[in-house]
Enzyme design. Structure first.
Site, PDB file in Angstrom:
ATOM      1  N   HIS A  17     -47.327-109.160   8.592  1.00  0.00           N
ATOM      2  CA  HIS A  17     -48.370-108.041   8.435  1.00  0.00           C
ATOM      3  C   HIS A  17     -47.745-106.964   7.600  1.00  0.00           C
ATOM      4  CE1 HIS A  17     -51.303-105.026   9.633  1.00  0.00           C
ATOM      5  NE2 HIS A  17     -50.109-104.274   9.848  1.00  0.00           N
TER       6      HIS A  17
ATOM      7  N   TYR B 134     -53.755-103.779  17.202  1.00  0.00           N
ATOM      8  CA  TYR B 134     -54.793-104.360  16.334  1.00  0.00           C
ATOM      9  C   TYR B 134     -56.330-103.846  16.796  1.00  0.00           C
ATOM     10  CZ  TYR B 134     -51.936-107.790  13.856  1.00  0.00           C
ATOM     11  OH  TYR B 134     -51.040-108.355  12.895  1.00  0.00           O
TER      12      TYR B 134
ATOM     13  N   GLU C  86     -49.888 -97.039  11.861  1.00  0.00           N
ATOM     14  CA  GLU C  86     -48.716 -98.291  12.184  1.00  0.00           C
ATOM     15  C   GLU C  86     -47.393 -97.792  12.119  1.00  0.00           C
ATOM     16  OE1 GLU C  86     -49.877-101.257   9.700  1.00  0.00           O
ATOM     17  OE2 GLU C  86     -51.848-101.547  10.387  1.00  0.00           O
TER      18      GLU C  86
ATOM     19  N   LYS D  64     -43.912-111.737  11.938  1.00  0.00           N
ATOM     20  CA  LYS D  64     -44.763-111.948  12.946  1.00  0.00           C
ATOM     21  C   LYS D  64     -44.064-113.354  13.708  1.00  0.00           C
ATOM     22  CE  LYS D  64     -49.194-110.988  11.363  1.00  0.00           C
ATOM     23  NZ  LYS D  64     -50.696-111.452  11.090  1.00  0.00           N
TER      24      LYS D  64
ATOM     25  N   ASN E 175     -49.707-116.390  10.125  1.00  0.00           N
ATOM     26  CA  ASN E 175     -49.528-116.054   8.772  1.00  0.00           C
ATOM     27  C   ASN E 175     -48.282-115.262   8.361  1.00  0.00           C
ATOM     28  OD1 ASN E 175     -50.522-113.836   9.471  1.00  0.00           O
ATOM     29  ND2 ASN E 175     -52.241-113.307   8.103  1.00  0.00           N
TER      30      ASN E 175
END
Ligand code: CMP
Length: 146
Positions: free
Chosen positions: A115, A49, A126, A9, A112
C-alpha cells in the site's frame, strides 16, 4: 522532499518479499526514514481503511490485513508519493504495468503486496497512524557515516 506511508502487506511478508520490496524502493533513491513491523487489530485495520468503509470489499480487506504481520514504512524523496505509486503499479495486478511490484508479486486485487499513500492529504493521515514524530528519522547521506 516529500514523505509517504508504505505498508508491505501480510501476503508479501509471509511470502518472504519484504527485502525485495524495500530493495526496489531504495534502488529508486527513496529513503526509509521510519520502519516497523506490526500485526494490526481489526479496529486498527478498520481505522486505517475508514475511507473504504462503505465499499463492498471493506470486510474482506480488513480481514486480509489482520491475517499476519505487515511492515509499515515512511519513505522520503522527491515526489515520493507519485513515484512510490508508480513502482507499486495499479491496484489490480492484471492492470499493473510490467516491472511493478504488483505485477510481479500480487495474487489478486486484494492481496496486492503493498500500500502507498495516494495523495498528500492521505499521507498526512496515514503517517501518524503508524509513527510518532520521534520514530521518523532524518536522512543520513552516503559517505556521511565514518
Ligand atoms: P490499497 O492500495 O491498500 O488500498 C485499498 C485496498 O483495498 C487496495 O489496496 C486493495 O488491497 C483493496 N481493494 C481495492 N479494490 C478492491 C476490490 N475491488 N476488491 C477487493 N479489494 C480491493
Amino acid at each position: 522532499m516529500e514523505q509517504t506511508l508504505v505498508i508491505v502487506k501480510p501476503d508479501a511478508v509471509a511470502n518472504g518479499l519484504l527485502g525485495e520490496v524495500i530493495r526496489r524502493f531504495e534502488a529508486e533513491d527513496l529513503t526509509v526514514c521510519g520502519l516497523k513491523m506490526v500485526w494490526l487489530s481489526q479496529k486498527e485495520a478498520e481505522g486505517f481503511y475508514q475511507v473504504h468503509q462503505h465499499q463492498p470489499f471493506f470486510q474482506s480487506l480488513t480481514h486480509f490485513m489482520i491475517s499476519g504481520p505487515c511492515v509499515a514504512m515512511v519513505l522520503e524523496g522527491e515526489e515520493a508519493i507519485r513515484r512510490v505509486r508508480t513502482l507499486m503499479g495499479a491496484t489490480d495486478p492484471l492492470k499493473a504495468a510490467e516491472g511493478t511490484l504488483r505485477r510481479s508479486f500480487a495474487t489478486s486485487i486484494e492481496k496486492n503486496v503493498v500500500h502507498g499513500s495516494d495523495s498528500a492529504a492521505s499521507a498526512t493521515f496515514e503517517i501518524p497512524y503508524f509513527f510518532s514524530r520521534l520514530e521518523i528519522l532524518p536522512k543520513v547521506g552516503r559517505g556521511e557515516i565514518s
